[in-house]
Design an enzyme around this catalytic site. Structure first.
Site, PDB file in Angstrom:
ATOM      1  N   CYS A 133       6.423  -0.012   6.873  1.00 19.60           N
ATOM      2  CA  CYS A 133       5.760   1.317   5.919  1.00 19.60           C
ATOM      3  C   CYS A 133       7.044   1.656   5.093  1.00 19.60           C
ATOM      4  O   CYS A 133       8.264   1.807   5.457  1.00 19.60           O
ATOM      5  CB  CYS A 133       5.657   2.210   6.968  1.00 19.60           C
ATOM      6  SG  CYS A 133       4.963   3.894   6.294  1.00 19.60           S
ATOM      7  N   LEU A 134       6.768   1.884   4.024  1.00 20.91           N
ATOM      8  CA  LEU A 134       7.653   2.403   2.817  1.00 20.91           C
ATOM      9  C   LEU A 134       8.603   3.721   3.416  1.00 20.91           C
ATOM     10  O   LEU A 134       9.596   3.991   2.980  1.00 20.91           O
ATOM     11  CB  LEU A 134       7.170   2.297   1.503  1.00 20.91           C
ATOM     12  CG  LEU A 134       6.950   0.792   0.802  1.00 20.91           C
ATOM     13  CD1 LEU A 134       6.090   1.149  -0.568  1.00 20.91           C
ATOM     14  CD2 LEU A 134       7.958   0.108   0.683  1.00 20.91           C
TER      15      LEU A 134
ATOM     16  N   HIS B 218      -3.905   1.118   7.826  1.00 22.88           N
ATOM     17  CA  HIS B 218      -2.688   1.695   7.959  1.00 22.88           C
ATOM     18  C   HIS B 218      -2.584   2.734   6.782  1.00 22.88           C
ATOM     19  O   HIS B 218      -2.118   3.973   7.167  1.00 22.88           O
ATOM     20  CB  HIS B 218      -1.615   0.491   7.348  1.00 22.88           C
ATOM     21  CG  HIS B 218      -0.377   1.238   7.438  1.00 22.88           C
ATOM     22  ND1 HIS B 218       0.747   0.758   8.305  1.00 22.88           N
ATOM     23  CD2 HIS B 218       0.556   1.923   6.505  1.00 22.88           C
ATOM     24  CE1 HIS B 218       1.937   1.382   7.965  1.00 22.88           C
ATOM     25  NE2 HIS B 218       1.617   2.082   6.624  1.00 22.88           N
ATOM     26  N   GLU B 219      -3.398   2.720   5.514  1.00 24.16           N
ATOM     27  CA  GLU B 219      -3.075   3.658   4.650  1.00 24.16           C
ATOM     28  C   GLU B 219      -3.956   4.902   4.875  1.00 24.16           C
ATOM     29  O   GLU B 219      -3.676   6.042   4.686  1.00 24.16           O
ATOM     30  CB  GLU B 219      -3.358   3.167   3.292  1.00 24.16           C
ATOM     31  CG  GLU B 219      -2.489   2.127   2.622  1.00 24.16           C
ATOM     32  CD  GLU B 219      -0.721   2.105   2.683  1.00 24.16           C
ATOM     33  OE1 GLU B 219      -0.507   3.342   2.797  1.00 24.16           O
ATOM     34  OE2 GLU B 219      -0.093   1.299   3.163  1.00 24.16           O
TER      35      GLU B 219
ATOM     36  N   HIS C  72      -2.402   7.067   7.113  1.00 21.74           N
ATOM     37  CA  HIS C  72      -1.676   8.130   6.436  1.00 21.74           C
ATOM     38  C   HIS C  72      -2.199   9.448   6.113  1.00 21.74           C
ATOM     39  O   HIS C  72      -1.613  10.425   6.296  1.00 21.74           O
ATOM     40  CB  HIS C  72      -0.771   7.357   5.306  1.00 21.74           C
ATOM     41  CG  HIS C  72       0.371   6.729   5.502  1.00 21.74           C
ATOM     42  ND1 HIS C  72       1.385   7.185   6.107  1.00 21.74           N
ATOM     43  CD2 HIS C  72       0.396   5.383   5.579  1.00 21.74           C
ATOM     44  CE1 HIS C  72       2.449   6.231   6.167  1.00 21.74           C
ATOM     45  NE2 HIS C  72       1.782   5.209   5.746  1.00 21.74           N
TER      46      HIS C  72
ATOM     47  N   GLY D 170       0.987  -1.079  -0.104  1.00 25.77           N
ATOM     48  CA  GLY D 170       0.052  -0.016  -0.024  1.00 25.77           C
ATOM     49  C   GLY D 170       1.150   1.182   0.114  1.00 25.77           C
ATOM     50  O   GLY D 170       1.960   1.060   0.379  1.00 25.77           O
TER      51      GLY D 170
ATOM     52  N   GLN E 213       3.033   9.809   1.255  1.00 30.84           N
ATOM     53  CA  GLN E 213       4.342   9.206   1.126  1.00 30.84           C
ATOM     54  C   GLN E 213       4.912   9.698   0.000  1.00 30.84           C
ATOM     55  O   GLN E 213       6.061   9.506  -0.329  1.00 30.84           O
ATOM     56  CB  GLN E 213       4.050   7.660   1.182  1.00 30.84           C
ATOM     57  CG  GLN E 213       3.651   7.172   2.545  1.00 30.84           C
ATOM     58  CD  GLN E 213       3.565   5.749   2.640  1.00 30.84           C
ATOM     59  OE1 GLN E 213       2.437   5.181   2.005  1.00 30.84           O
ATOM     60  NE2 GLN E 213       4.232   5.066   2.986  1.00 30.84           N
TER      61      GLN E 213
HETATM   62 NI    NI Z   1       2.722   3.312   5.652  1.00 29.49          NI
END
Ligand code: NI
Length: 177
Positions: free
Chosen positions: A97-98, A140-141, A144, A46, A51
């Site tokens: 998380c990226l 999670h997304e 963000h 995701g 991000q």
């Molecule tokens: Ni993340």
């Protein structure tokens, strides 16, 4: 295909309350596709607008593993919302998380959720009974988009263990701004 720059922990944009998308435009769909490419390249499931430096309510998700030969099932989600299904139970899972590379910590979240969003064609989509990685990813997304990160809710022990790495990441991000 274009790979976008992923903003790392400490970047102010990751703490923004993101703006709703008022119209699904070809430019935004192209951006979402670049986000998917960036997500696949990073090995994530995701990615959210902030991000890649855009404080807008746009999320992309694909919980399949194309790198292991699975057929991709990308979701492009504008203005996503979610809620807990009545028969959901809370489940633990090691999240990553990226934007916070190489840190994985246990986070307990509802195991079964619904989600509502506008897709790339401007159509409203509702998915019920999302479970497993998909349920996890949606939450999670969507976090963000509120400027929340999973490391905000990890245990004190996990926080202590990762504190110096997080601090270094934040320092580096500050320098790069
Ligand atoms: Ni993340």
């Amino acid at each position: 295909m274009a790979l976008l720059d992923i903003k790392l922990y400490g970047s102010p944009v990751l703490r923004k309350n993101c703006k709703p998308v008022t119209k699904v435009t070809p430019d935004l769909v192209a951006l979402a596709k670049d986000m998917l490419d960036t997500m696949y390249d990073g090995g994530g499931c995701g990615l959210a607008g902030p991000q890649i430096g855009k404080a807008i309510r746009l999320v992309v998700i694909d919980t399949t593993r194309p790198d292991e030969g699975e057929t991709p099932e990308p979701h492009i989600m504008f203005n996503p919302e979610w809620g807990v299904e009545p028969d959901s139970t809370d489940v633990p899972y090691d999240e990553g998380c990226l934007s916070i590379p190489d840190i994985f910590c246990n986070v307990v979240r509802p195991g079964k959720v619904w989600t509502k969003f506008t897709d790339e064609n401007g159509q409203e989509v509702v998915l019920h009974n999302c479970e497993g990685i998909l349920a996890r990813c949606i939450q999670h997304e969507c976090d963000h988009l509120e400027g929340k990160l999973f490391v905000d809710v990890i245990s004190t022990a996990d926080r202590t263990m990762n504190q110096s790495r997080l601090r270094d990441m934040a320092k580096k991000a500050k320098k790069g701004e």
